[in-house]
Design an enzyme around this catalytic site. Structure first.
Site, PDB file in Angstrom:
ATOM      1  N   ILE A  42      -1.969  -2.053  -5.399  1.00  0.00           N
ATOM      2  CA  ILE A  42      -1.475  -0.689  -5.326  1.00  0.00           C
ATOM      3  C   ILE A  42      -0.784  -0.494  -3.977  1.00  0.00           C
ATOM      4  O   ILE A  42      -1.374  -0.748  -2.928  1.00  0.00           O
ATOM      5  CB  ILE A  42      -2.616   0.333  -5.496  1.00  0.00           C
ATOM      6  CG1 ILE A  42      -3.409   0.040  -6.775  1.00  0.00           C
ATOM      7  CG2 ILE A  42      -2.043   1.744  -5.510  1.00  0.00           C
ATOM      8  CD1 ILE A  42      -2.588   0.017  -8.047  1.00  0.00           C
ATOM      9  N   LYS A  43       0.475  -0.045  -4.032  1.00  0.00           N
ATOM     10  CA  LYS A  43       1.241   0.165  -2.804  1.00  0.00           C
ATOM     11  C   LYS A  43       0.988   1.572  -2.270  1.00  0.00           C
ATOM     12  O   LYS A  43       1.159   2.563  -2.976  1.00  0.00           O
ATOM     13  CB  LYS A  43       2.733  -0.022  -3.063  1.00  0.00           C
ATOM     14  CG  LYS A  43       3.132  -1.462  -3.323  1.00  0.00           C
ATOM     15  CD  LYS A  43       4.619  -1.605  -3.592  1.00  0.00           C
ATOM     16  CE  LYS A  43       5.430  -1.573  -2.316  1.00  0.00           C
ATOM     17  NZ  LYS A  43       6.855  -1.914  -2.563  1.00  0.00           N
ATOM     18  N   ILE A  44       0.578   1.621  -1.015  1.00  0.00           N
ATOM     19  CA  ILE A  44       0.323   2.883  -0.318  1.00  0.00           C
ATOM     20  C   ILE A  44       1.142   2.869   0.968  1.00  0.00           C
ATOM     21  O   ILE A  44       1.095   1.888   1.723  1.00  0.00           O
ATOM     22  CB  ILE A  44      -1.170   3.052  -0.005  1.00  0.00           C
ATOM     23  CG1 ILE A  44      -1.989   3.101  -1.301  1.00  0.00           C
ATOM     24  CG2 ILE A  44      -1.410   4.314   0.829  1.00  0.00           C
ATOM     25  CD1 ILE A  44      -3.496   3.147  -1.077  1.00  0.00           C
ATOM     26  N   ILE A  88       2.471  -2.006  -7.585  1.00  0.00           N
ATOM     27  CA  ILE A  88       2.996  -0.745  -8.105  1.00  0.00           C
ATOM     28  C   ILE A  88       2.666   0.347  -7.098  1.00  0.00           C
ATOM     29  O   ILE A  88       1.562   0.387  -6.546  1.00  0.00           O
ATOM     30  CB  ILE A  88       2.417  -0.415  -9.500  1.00  0.00           C
ATOM     31  CG1 ILE A  88       3.068   0.850 -10.055  1.00  0.00           C
ATOM     32  CG2 ILE A  88       0.895  -0.341  -9.488  1.00  0.00           C
ATOM     33  CD1 ILE A  88       2.743   1.114 -11.524  1.00  0.00           C
ATOM     34  N   THR A 132       7.356  -3.914  -6.639  1.00  0.00           N
ATOM     35  CA  THR A 132       8.190  -2.866  -7.228  1.00  0.00           C
ATOM     36  C   THR A 132       8.154  -1.644  -6.319  1.00  0.00           C
ATOM     37  O   THR A 132       7.314  -1.536  -5.430  1.00  0.00           O
ATOM     38  CB  THR A 132       7.684  -2.451  -8.627  1.00  0.00           C
ATOM     39  OG1 THR A 132       6.425  -1.769  -8.493  1.00  0.00           O
ATOM     40  CG2 THR A 132       7.517  -3.655  -9.540  1.00  0.00           C
TER      41      THR A 132
END
Length: 371
Positions: A142-144, A111, A45
């Site tokens: 977790i998207k960074i 996310i 996402t």
């Protein structure tokens, strides 16, 4: 029955993830259908996806009503976090079995931290940890972003035992920094007593946008030599990224971590929807088939692959020489690789900021309607 063409992609070692999520998709069973019929084993996402979902979001009305009644209407960002983490939590539960049977490589749902924090290391770290705790599912990623400020945040998240999807990678030098950030995080995680075999990461290398920008410049040059290079730079860049992956995880440093249970950070092909109608609509899937990768696809691209995608084996590792030659030819025409990839990173961050602001507006409007 599982689609034969997507099965061929999966059999070649490519994990198919869907680049989309919405409450409607979760409520309708659409996600389960894609798992069964299209070999989908994960979801990504981003702010644009959630902005689109909320803009058409009748399915969100009950939760918005609850948030408004609880007084969350004074904090739109908190409402966004509540809404998006609920979607991601539910999707994680859908993928629980795939997560278990793949030993954590698949069954993943990503996310993203707020794009407003793309140049803020400390608050990116804080939000990454907050999102991980709020989703409260082991198979969340977790998207960074792979901005300069994002690199130390990636290391700290990994060191804290959080699996990370590193996003917005455009250049080979930055990709090497991303791998270094991951390995540093694993080393620190081991020192802190984490089980590093439980930590996973993917490195999302953006594909189509490279062709969009480079082809625009080639068209402006207009020579036969320039026009002959159109539609080739994105594949060349991605293929050379895989060479970086192979070399980096064959290093002594990586080998030591892998021997102690660590996992490789798989390349993920992102931005795989073809923007130029003159190019095949499955180009960034079938031409990037190679083992130990992920391809995250918009549903339109996934359906195109299912309909007419032709898998012809590994289309990457035998192409390094030609890929280098193509990028060299582009450079000889005066197109600056470093400038192009930095511009793409800057534009990508800005696009997600705009989408985040649209998301804020949509949620604020829905909250206000319940007042």
């Amino acid at each position: 029955m599982t689609n034969a063409r997507t099965q061929a992609v999966a059999d070649a070692g490519v994990s198919i993830w869907l680049d989309d999520l919405s409450r409607e998709r979760l409520d309708s069973g659409s996600l389960e259908a894609l798992i069964a019929d299209r070999n989908v084993v994960g979801v990504t996402t981003n702010p644009s996806i959630f902005a689109a979902a909320l803009a058409n979001g009748e399915a969100y009305a009950p939760q918005v009503q609850e948030l408004a009644a609880a007084g969350t209407d004074t904090d739109t960002d908190a409402a966004i976090v509540a809404i998006t983490t609920e979607d991601v939590r539910r999707a994680c539960d859908v993928f629980r079995e795939i997560y278990a049977t793949s030993n954590g490589f698949d069954g993943r749902v990503s996310i993203e931290v707020s794009p407003l924090l793309a140049h803020d290391t400390a608050n990116t770290i804080a939000e990454a940890k907050q999102l991980f705790d709020l989703v409260d599912r082991e198979n969340v990623m977790i998207k960074i972003p792979a901005t300069e400020a994002g690199l130390p945040a990636i290391t700290e998240a990994i060191a804290s035992g959080i699996s990370v999807n590193v996003t917005l990678i455009f250049s080979l030098p930055r990709y090497r920094e991303v791998i270094n950030a991951y390995l540093s995080g694993l080393e620190q995680a081991a020192q802190r007593g984490h089980d590093i075999s439980k930590i996973h990461s993917v490195a999302s290398f953006f594909v189509s946008r490279v062709d969009v920008e480079v082809d625009k410049r080639l068209t402006a040059i207009g020579s036969d030599a320039a026009l002959a290079l159109k539609g080739k730079s994105a594949l060349a860049n991605a293929r050379l990224a895989y060479q970086v992956f192979e070399e980096s995880f064959a290093s002594e440093r990586a080998a030591t971590l892998l021997a102690n249970g660590a996992n490789v950070q798989r390349p993920l092909w992102a931005s795989t929807g073809v923007k130029d109608p003159a190019l095949p609509d499955t180009l960034y899937v079938t031409e990037l088939v190679v083992g130990k990768t992920v391809n995250t696809m918009p549903e339109a691209t996934l359906n195109a692959v299912a309909d007419h995608g032709e898998v012809t084996g590994d289309r990457v590792t035998g192409e390094y020489h030609d890929a280098n030659r193509q990028l060299d030819a582009i450079a000889e025409l005066g197109i600056d690789y470093t400038q192009v990839t930095q511009q793409l990173e800057d534009e990508a961050v800005e696009k997600f900021v705009v989408s985040w602001q649209e998301l804020q507006g949509a949620v604020a409007e829905q909250l206000a309607s319940q007042a």
